[in-house]
Design a protein around this motif. Structure first.
Motif, short mmCIF file in Angstrom:
data_model
loop_
_atom_site.label_atom_id
_atom_site.label_comp_id
_atom_site.label_asym_id
_atom_site.label_seq_id
_atom_site.Cartn_x
_atom_site.Cartn_y
_atom_site.Cartn_z
N THR A 292 0.86 -1.18 0.00
CA THR A 292 0.00 0.00 0.00
C THR A 292 0.90 1.23 0.00
N SER B 293 0.08 8.20 -3.69
CA SER B 293 0.44 7.75 -5.03
C SER B 293 0.96 8.90 -5.89
N CYS C 154 6.53 3.01 0.56
CA CYS C 154 5.70 1.84 0.31
C CYS C 154 5.58 1.04 1.61
N SER D 90 8.06 2.95 -9.09
CA SER D 90 7.32 1.78 -8.59
C SER D 90 8.19 1.04 -7.60
N ASP E 105 4.08 -8.27 -5.79
CA ASP E 105 3.15 -7.16 -5.93
C ASP E 105 3.94 -5.93 -6.35
N ARG E 106 3.23 -4.97 -6.96
CA ARG E 106 3.86 -3.73 -7.41
C ARG E 106 2.87 -2.58 -7.24
N LYS E 107 3.38 -1.44 -6.77
CA LYS E 107 2.57 -0.23 -6.67
C LYS E 107 3.36 0.94 -7.25
N TYR E 108 2.62 1.97 -7.76
CA TYR E 108 3.23 3.08 -8.48
C TYR E 108 3.06 4.39 -7.71
#
Length: 452
Positions: A226, A230, A244, A294, A304-307
């Motif tokens: 999470t 962002s 992150c 990311s 998992d990946r978040k930007y």
């Protein structure tokens, strides 16, 4: 008068005592039958281990008959003679006393008149036992499983009376949402990482203290990321921080990317972690640092990946004005995040023709202004305001805002709507709620060409 002959014969042979009880026949007195009978009633006696109990055997018209106590086929006493060698057993009159009760003492005890032809009196002794439990997996064990699996715990309880078994989670509710669940079996389906923790089985039956056992559930799961923000605003020469929050078991390996290219740590680009928070800190931000970042995490189960976008442009304006105004003017207020000063603001507003549905062709008013701003260094937010004048009373309006700093314009704000009150008539009630205009409005938003 006729009296029966009754003989008690003790035979001693090799140290063993054998008892023969002889009764020559019924007893008659004054020409009629007078038979012995029990004055006590059969009963069930409950006792806890270590207690003393007395089993009553009161007999009327005993005459020359002998009282015999038995347990099963084992003879305990005959008359006033104690037969059993158990020192805990004794006679109190014709009542049988058992001291220091043991679990093995439970069962039926029979008080018999003579050879039993005149009936017998049976008492039942039950031993009350505090609860005990056996847990599968074993008490104190840690059960490891994967996210999405099904697991079951068993808690078998014994005791007298039969114990009530309840399951609970040491911290929080059970996955079912219940505080406790009754029954020896606890099944968890589609296990999630939040289900990990200590599960407790408690058995109670009112005898002694309740007993509790515990099993710990360890859930392995793929990484879950999470991001608190962002979108991160910064400026050249300043410092930017990208965070992150990573949940993973087993722990995962974290990698950072900029525009899909892997990043390596440098003196200006620092990668760190504290607990579950993984941070990319960029010092002395340069124009080339702006872009899409990311964070990627992978472990043996998944990834998992978040930007996160790092930009110098302002964020979208957040309009904080109320949804009503005076009849002919409106104080528009908004907050925008920008570490650099806002140098220009574009406001577009229009009156909506609400007499018919779908009629939204009112002319947009385009204002370009340079209002003052109040900067909050803790949040990087800037507060601005502007008064829109020459409104039509008793009307519905909508507006959009764009802000600009030295890196360019922000994205357009969300549409904001307000009502202008009618002249001479208060629009806001005592409760602060807006009175309805009495018209239904359905809006199809059309972004003006000036924004394109």
């Amino acid at each position: 008068m006729r009296v029966s002959n009754f003989f008690l014969i003790l035979l001693v042979n090799l140290g063993e005592i054998c008892v023969a009880i002889l009764n020559s026949g019924p007893s008659y007195r004054n020409g009629g039958d007078i038979l012995p009978r029990f004055a006590s009633q059969p009963n069930t006696f409950s006792a806890v281990i270590g207690d003393t109990i007395v089993l009553p055997c009161e007999v009327q018209n005993l005459g020359s008959f002998v009282i015999v106590w038995k347990r099963g086929i084992t003879l305990l006493t005959a008359g006033q003679q104690k037969i059993t060698a158990d020192p805990r057993i004794s006679l109190v009159g014709y009542n049988l006393e058992v001291r220091d009760i043991r679990y093995s003492d439970q069962g039926d005890y029979t008080c018999q008149i003579g050879d039993g032809s005149h009936g017998d009196l049976i008492h039942t002794v039950e031993i009350l036992m505090p609860p005990s439990i056996q847990i599968f997996p074993n008490n104190g064990d840690v059960l490891t499983t994967r996210k999405g699996a099904t697991v079951s715990f068993e808690c078998r309880a014994s005791g007298n009376p039969t114990p009530v078994v309840q399951w609970s989670k040491k911290e929080g509710l059970l996955p079912s949402g219940l505080q406790v669940q009754t029954g020896y079996l606890l099944s968890l389906t589609n296990v999630q990482r939040e289900d990990a923790g200590a599960y407790q089985c408690t058995a109670s039956n009112g005898i002694g203290q309740a007993v509790t056992g515990e099993i710990k559930l360890h859930v392995l799961f793929p990484p879950e990321i999470t991001v608190a923000k962002s979108w991160v605003n910064s400026g050249e020469g300043l410092e930017a921080r990208l965070d992150c929050v990573v949940q993973a078991d087993p722990p995962g390996e974290v990698s950072w990317y900029q525009n899909s290219f892997p990043l390596q740590q440098t003196d200006r680009r620092i990668m760190s972690s504290k607990g579950k928070i993984y941070t990319l800190t960029i010092k002395n931000v340069q124009f080339s640092d702006f872009g899409n970042y990311s964070c990627t995490v992978h472990n043996s189960i998944g990834k998992d990946r978040k930007y996160i976008e790092l930009t110098g442009k302002p964020g979208p304006a957040r309009i904080i004005s109320p949804a009503y105004s005076n009849p002919d003017y409106y104080d528009l207020r908004w907050v925008v995040q920008s570490v650099l000063p806002i140098i220009e603001v574009k406001i577009l507003y229009r009156r909506i023709n609400a007499t018919t549905f779908y009629d939204h062709k009112g002319q947009w008013h385009d204002l370009v202004i340079k209002p003052e701003q109040k900067y909050d260094a803790k949040t990087s937010e800037r507060l601005q305001s502007f008064r829109i004048t020459n409104l039509v009373p008793d009307s519905l309006y909508e507006c959009l805002i764009l802000t600009k700093n030295q890196h360019g314009y922000s994205d357009v704000s969300d549409v904001h709507q307000w009502f202008s009150s009618d002249k001479g008539r208060p629009f806001v009630g005592s409760t602060g709620q807006i009175h309805c205009l009495g018209i239904a409005v359905m809006i199809l938003l059309q972004i003006p060409n000036v924004l394109l």
